[in-house]
Scaffold this motif. Sequence first.
Motif: not given
Length: 381
Positions: A254-283
């Motif tokens: 659920x964290x991986x799904x909800x952290x991928x909102x467009x606004x979260x991907x458009x903020x400060x690049x360093x925060x985006x890099x840290x947010x991407x650690x929460x994203x899990x691969x969809x296998x």
Amino acid sequence: MFNFNFSAKIKEAEEHIKQGDKYMKTSFTKWKPDLDSAIDEYDKACTCYRVAEKYEQCRDLSIKLADLQIQKGTPFFAAKSYEQVAQMTQELKDLTTAAKYFDRAGQLYTEAGYRDSAAILYERCAPQFQQLDRAISIDFYLKGARLAEQEDKTSQAADLYEKAAMQAIRAGNFQQTTELLETVTNCLTNMERFDRLNRVILYRILLKLFNEDSVAGRNIFNQACQNYPSFDQWEERDHIELLIDAFDQDDKDLISQRCQKPYFMAIEPEFVRLIKRWIRPTTTTANNVNQQTTSNSTVPSTGGTKPIQLDDDEDDLPAALRFPFLDRCVSSAGCSFVTSITSGAASCNISGTPPLPASSEITSPVTGVGSSRIHSADPYP
């Protein structure tokens, strides 16, 4: 590259230095050195060395010039000289020492009462040392921010505090970043700049979530909703709350799904890099698609006919189906393309040979009954 001969400039610089040394000498009739004249000569010599790209000589002479200006009681001009010293040191690729000279120039500006000039100097020099040492860059931003606050330039101070915070998070110092963003929040609140406040509050919440402290993140969220109506009415508010809920539930998917909102991907690049650690691969989805494709390809064909395969057994198709465009192309060129139903072999009648009849009788190999077919240029009449 042009090969300039700077020997004339070097000789000119040496002449200015000799003249400046004469002004610095004392005698029985001259008890004090002529600082003004010596400073003027040394300054001209520094300019000649800089033009001639003699950076080391320019640096050393600029230090001597700054000391004379301090003796004369003009710290502002001494700060200018130390800026030149720092620039020449940069040209000599000694960035650590250059940072010390820039800092010295900022101190002299402050002593002379030009705090705004010192703040501008620190803000301008801070990005130059990000790659060398982020601690130097953070220190320059903080010194500039404090000087801006003393000059009641709250907006400039908020900008510099935020820049320092972004450098701190790049250095991995979450604690310092949190403290600096709290300072930015206070500055923006005092200025009533609520349009910038929402993003800063989001950064503070994300920092708590990065530290796996969803309780502190929710506290910041609740306080922001109570104290700042602009945040409570913000269109991204619900997405932030849903992300905090996912952390409260400790649901990684659920964290991986909800952290991928467009606004979260458009903020400060360093925060985006840290947010991407929460994203899990969809296998899971990919596996389901592969299984469905495999099951569909193995379904037996009905009617006792061989299923059409588009990869290896493409030759089993009639020519008109394998090359549906060929009949049109050949017809326009004056030839006809005929395919035998029984054998699947194709024959081409080129222009000049007897044309096919307007209709032909085809006998079914199963029933033995003949049927008439009208030839057409379109394989799909």
